[in-house]
Design a protein around this motif. Sequence first.
Motif, PDB file in Angstrom:
ATOM      1  N   ALA B 262       0.839  -1.200   0.000  1.00  0.00           N
ATOM      2  CA  ALA B 262       0.000   0.000   0.000  1.00  0.00           C
ATOM      3  C   ALA B 262       0.873   1.248   0.000  1.00  0.00           C
ATOM      4  CB  ALA B 262      -0.944  -0.004   1.202  1.00  0.00           C
ATOM      5  N   ARG B 263       1.989   1.193   0.735  1.00  0.00           N
ATOM      6  CA  ARG B 263       2.880   2.363   0.775  1.00  0.00           C
ATOM      7  C   ARG B 263       3.538   2.594  -0.583  1.00  0.00           C
ATOM      8  NH1 ARG B 263       3.974   0.724   6.144  1.00  0.00           N
ATOM      9  NH2 ARG B 263       5.919  -0.295   5.598  1.00  0.00           N
ATOM     10  N   ILE B 264       3.890   1.479  -1.245  1.00  0.00           N
ATOM     11  CA  ILE B 264       4.454   1.608  -2.599  1.00  0.00           C
ATOM     12  C   ILE B 264       3.393   2.188  -3.537  1.00  0.00           C
ATOM     13  CG2 ILE B 264       5.328   0.316  -4.593  1.00  0.00           C
ATOM     14  CD1 ILE B 264       6.550  -1.671  -2.518  1.00  0.00           C
ATOM     15  N   GLY B 265       2.203   1.656  -3.414  1.00  0.00           N
ATOM     16  CA  GLY B 265       1.098   2.158  -4.235  1.00  0.00           C
ATOM     17  C   GLY B 265       0.902   3.651  -4.031  1.00  0.00           C
ATOM     18  N   TYR B 266       1.031   4.061  -2.785  1.00  0.00           N
ATOM     19  CA  TYR B 266       0.867   5.472  -2.453  1.00  0.00           C
ATOM     20  C   TYR B 266       1.884   6.317  -3.218  1.00  0.00           C
ATOM     21  CZ  TYR B 266       1.013   9.797   0.192  1.00  0.00           C
ATOM     22  OH  TYR B 266       1.006  11.109   0.541  1.00  0.00           O
ATOM     23  N   LEU B 267       3.141   5.824  -3.268  1.00  0.00           N
ATOM     24  CA  LEU B 267       4.197   6.579  -3.973  1.00  0.00           C
ATOM     25  C   LEU B 267       3.871   6.723  -5.456  1.00  0.00           C
ATOM     26  CD1 LEU B 267       7.430   5.227  -2.274  1.00  0.00           C
ATOM     27  CD2 LEU B 267       6.307   7.447  -1.974  1.00  0.00           C
TER      28      LEU B 267
END
Lengths: 348, 348
Positions: B262-267
Amino acid sequence: MIRISLDLMGGDFGPQVVIPGAAKALDRHPDISFVFYGLKEQCDPFLAKFPKLKEKSVFHDCELAVSMEEKPSQALRRGRYVSTMWRSIEAVKTGDADVAVSAGNTGALMAMAKFCLRTMANIERPAIAAIWPTLKGESIVLDVGATIGADAQQLMDFALMGGAMARALFEIERPTIGLLNVGVEEVKGQEEVKEAGRLLREANIDSLEYSGFVEGNDLGKGTVDVVVTEGFSGNIALKTAEGTAKQIAEYLRAAMSRTLLARIGYLFAKSAFDMLREKLDPSKVNGGVFLGLNGIVIKSHGGANAEGIAAAIEVGYDMAKNGLNQKIENDLKKYHAKRLPPIGPEAA
Amino acid sequence: MIRISLDLMGGDFGPQVVIPGAAKALDRHPDISFVFYGLKEQCDPFLAKFPKLKEKSVFHDCELAVSMEEKPSQALRRGRYVSTMWRSIEAVKTGDADVAVSAGNTGALMAMAKFCLRTMANIERPAIAAIWPTLKGESIVLDVGATIGADAQQLMDFALMGGAMARALFEIERPTIGLLNVGVEEVKGQEEVKEAGRLLREANIDSLEYSGFVEGNDLGKGTVDVVVTEGFSGNIALKTAEGTAKQIAEYLRAAMSRTLLARIGYLFAKSAFDMLREKLDPSKVNGGVFLGLNGIVIKSHGGANAEGIAAAIEVGYDMAKNGLNQKIENDLKKYHAKRLPPIGPEAA
């Protein structure tokens, strides 16, 4: 066994959605038994798809169904005694069911419930309580549309009923109660809210803790377990929150589909988005509870899908299982016993 | 040149935020000139940082500042004639400014504005109008807290004033107007809303188009250009919407930081998120407009950052530039001329 009478014809989609909803609820709570009220021809094809549900239910064919557009007075005139809506409520009165659930039109359902079940002793007007998702979990907000312009004593009754519902639903001993108000000090008007605050402070009730005034933004924060207001502002708050959630979901959808990078990000973050969607899904928290009547009636959103219907049924299940109306009656009795001096020879 | 009088001491942060906000507004609108009211010692260090702003402004050192906690009556007693808040309003009365802006406490600002500017002819009570972000753009919602429990004629006045504001702000000729109501038919109470609906239909006003009742969920949809309601429910709707937006932003934050994916997706989706944050940023739509007084006063959120202060100033700028009060006066005059038969020898 919890016996639930269900109006199969209610809502925008009728049996096509209500029956699968009932099947979902039964899957999760095998100790439910259903009493169904429907129009046989329209229900049979859907019931046939759920043999386990069919086995755990009794079906009553009715003369007619109340439409979503009918005015309450019209629905009452046409549908009393004979409609699926009326008969599902009546099953609670006769003791054939512990709770009634309908996704039918709110005004008609309330009119019929009042007419059939009558208000409890010491309750002048019923309320509709909504379960509100908050950052801390859930709160109860009432009234969201049954009574317009409640006076201080009616707000006090709402507090007692909401408190009993919080104890039944959240299993807390002494729920906190707030009165919905505007933040500006020294404003004119809404004397009833101030007066209700005074009543609540002075009554010093064992079963609830009065926390003072709360504002609109406290609803989502979950500042208190129960928020009390009259039906006009309660209804506007509820629909404004629903509208805002939809609006933001729409912004989110637009933002996530705008660029290729955003779409890739969406794929990476999909499980997080699914969690978010779950939080924002109104069908997950569905089921307005009619309080103050001699029997429990649950109103599901008219537009609910099967999951929403199941959620409303489960609210009814919880309320019946936890003896909501018994709790309300006890609390009212205690409050009014303290309030009114005994009448009769002993009092002399 | 639009002359704006600004209370530098208002809001949770005072000059530290209000002065940079003024600088931002000036950057975007070089045809603004400011009249500042502040406590010199506290303002000088911040003013020194913005030489261009300092050049385009006149500074008035005042005796005192109204605090955010003061009750309106107390603020009026202590701060009349001498406070930064009072004097910024008075500049509008004396003609030294076209519009006053303050982030100070709402109750005090309204009390002072009423006392200093007085209500317009034919207006009994002022209203606070909010600019509401919608899926279609923006709407105006009034009253969001000035008057509690308006009667039908006051709701009618709100409609006229809101309509004039919509014409000034959105540059549309005949804005649509809705009365906020609950959806349930045949409910008791809120007779004022029904009566206001009748008045609006019958008045058949050139400058606005009456669209009937709207509900809480219509606010976010942008169903009409102007939503009219009395201050209690308007305030609750506004704060409920703000609270719901914050609640969802919190869910989103939690969902996006929960897993590595999810954090990667956020980036990947960061620019989309930035766009979303912009949409949800309350400081982008800031500035409650006090309507119905002989002068325009804009109330900024107390917690606004510099961007929020700039937004409130820009609302004031737009209102002054588009002759809001002139429009309101004209509309009121037209309406009342139609409504009241001429008195005097001609009428006999």
